[in-house]
Design an enzyme around this catalytic site. Structure first.
Site, PDB file in Angstrom:
ATOM      1  N   GLY A  19      -2.532  -7.998   1.710  1.00 16.64           N
ATOM      2  CA  GLY A  19      -2.815  -7.554   3.143  1.00 16.64           C
ATOM      3  C   GLY A  19      -3.737  -6.447   2.644  1.00 16.64           C
ATOM      4  CG  ASN A  20      -5.350  -3.143  -0.499  1.00 17.86           C
ATOM      5  OD1 ASN A  20      -6.823  -3.241  -0.421  1.00 17.86           O
ATOM      6  ND2 ASN A  20      -4.712  -2.291  -1.103  1.00 17.86           N
ATOM      7  CB  ALA A  21      -9.079  -4.665   3.947  1.00 19.49           C
ATOM      8  CE  LYS A  23      -4.491  -5.580  -4.693  1.00 16.73           C
ATOM      9  NZ  LYS A  23      -3.097  -5.779  -5.074  1.00 16.73           N
ATOM     10  CG  ASP A  84       2.321  -6.951  -9.169  1.00 18.21           C
ATOM     11  OD1 ASP A  84       2.217  -6.359  -7.973  1.00 18.21           O
ATOM     12  OD2 ASP A  84       2.923  -6.483  -9.871  1.00 18.21           O
ATOM     13  CG  PHE A 207      -8.240  -0.108  -2.973  1.00 20.06           C
ATOM     14  CD1 PHE A 207      -6.880  -0.724  -3.366  1.00 20.06           C
ATOM     15  CD2 PHE A 207      -9.489  -1.006  -3.369  1.00 20.06           C
ATOM     16  CE1 PHE A 207      -6.860  -1.608  -4.259  1.00 20.06           C
ATOM     17  CE2 PHE A 207      -9.159  -2.122  -4.045  1.00 20.06           C
ATOM     18  CZ  PHE A 207      -7.956  -2.482  -4.605  1.00 20.06           C
ATOM     19  CE  LYS A 230     -11.716  -1.181  -8.339  1.00 22.13           C
ATOM     20  NZ  LYS A 230     -11.411  -0.491  -7.116  1.00 22.13           N
TER      21      LYS A 230
END
Length: 249
Positions: A19-21, A23, A84, A207, A230
């Site tokens: 749910g992490n935009a 990522k 993870d 983030f 990155k």
């Protein structure tokens, strides 16, 4: 992003179990040619009313990544990719580790996690490390891909010269070993990047702990890198490269 129910998932769907935009953006870009242009990429936020929350209760990165990927694949009936990831600081006994996302407790945010991290670093003996940067740390991730009998699963397994039925049954214990768990094929890869912690936040990108993770070889924090820079050196970037190589891309 389009909102879906698990009964209306497109056939050519690829689900990134996050749910992490930030990522999702990083993973979507770095997967590159692994994904067919005709496939649609979704994340867990695309299913706001129908996906149960995954309880990340494993004590290893691989345990949580495998659980999230399998859970999402079973819920959506489509190929699913989960990771993870966490920050590991040896001087803090390996913390925050698998608890990185919730380091500061219930309702944790990037800001509250970073505040707890820098406060913990400030209490350490700075004479044990050299230079302006703080103690040694690493970002670590485990990336798990789960494939089924849908079009994405069939296509990717075919790149390995296999059908789903030909994947051997087993437990996903070993990195880079494709095994079948029930109706799903599972494979996972680990990635790491070494660095140091800086207490003063640097950079506006990324983030999580990126503004405090300094990469000595580049002289910048993760948050000061472009998405392309990155992706080339990050823990997720390393894991994605291994995943892509597994499928020959």
């Amino acid at each position: 992003m389009e909102e879906l129910s698990t009964s209306t998932v497109p056939e050519g769907a690829f689900v990134i179990a996050t749910g992490n935009a930030g990522k999702r953006r990083e993973l979507s870009k770095s997967l590159g040619e692994l994904l067919d242009a005709r496939w649609e990429v979704f994340d867990r936020k695309s299913f706001p009313h129908t996906l149960e929350e995954v309880v990340e209760d494993a004590d290893t990165f691989e345990g949580n990544a495998i659980k999230k990927a399998l859970w999402t694949a079973r819920d959506t009936g489509r190929a699913s990719l989960a990771d993870d990831s966490g920050l590991v600081v040896a001087a803090l006994g390996g913390a925050p580790g698998v608890y990185s996302a919730r380091y500061s407790g219930e309702g944790a945010t990037d800001a509250s996690n970073n505040q707890k991290l820098t406060e913990a670093i400030a209490k350490l003996d700075a004479s044990t490390w050299a230079g302006e940067a703080g103690p040694a740390a690493r970002f670590e991730t485990v990336l798990c891909l789960v494939l089924g009998a849908d079009v994405v699963g069939r296509t990717l397994l075919a790149r390995c010269g296999l059908t789903l039925d030909e994947v051997p049954m087993g437990a996903p214990r070993n990195e880079g070993e494709l095994v079948r768990v029930g109706e799903w094929a599972v494979v996972w890869f680990r990635g790491r990047v070494e660095g140091q912690i800086v207490c003063e936040a640097r950079g506006e990108g990324g983030f999580g702990y990126d503004p405090h993770f300094y990469v000595p070889a580049l002289g910048r924090t993760m948050a000061e890198l472009t998405l392309e820079e990155k992706g080339a050196i990050s823990h997720r970037g390393v894991a994605v490269k291994r995943l892509r190589a597994f499928f020959g891309v």
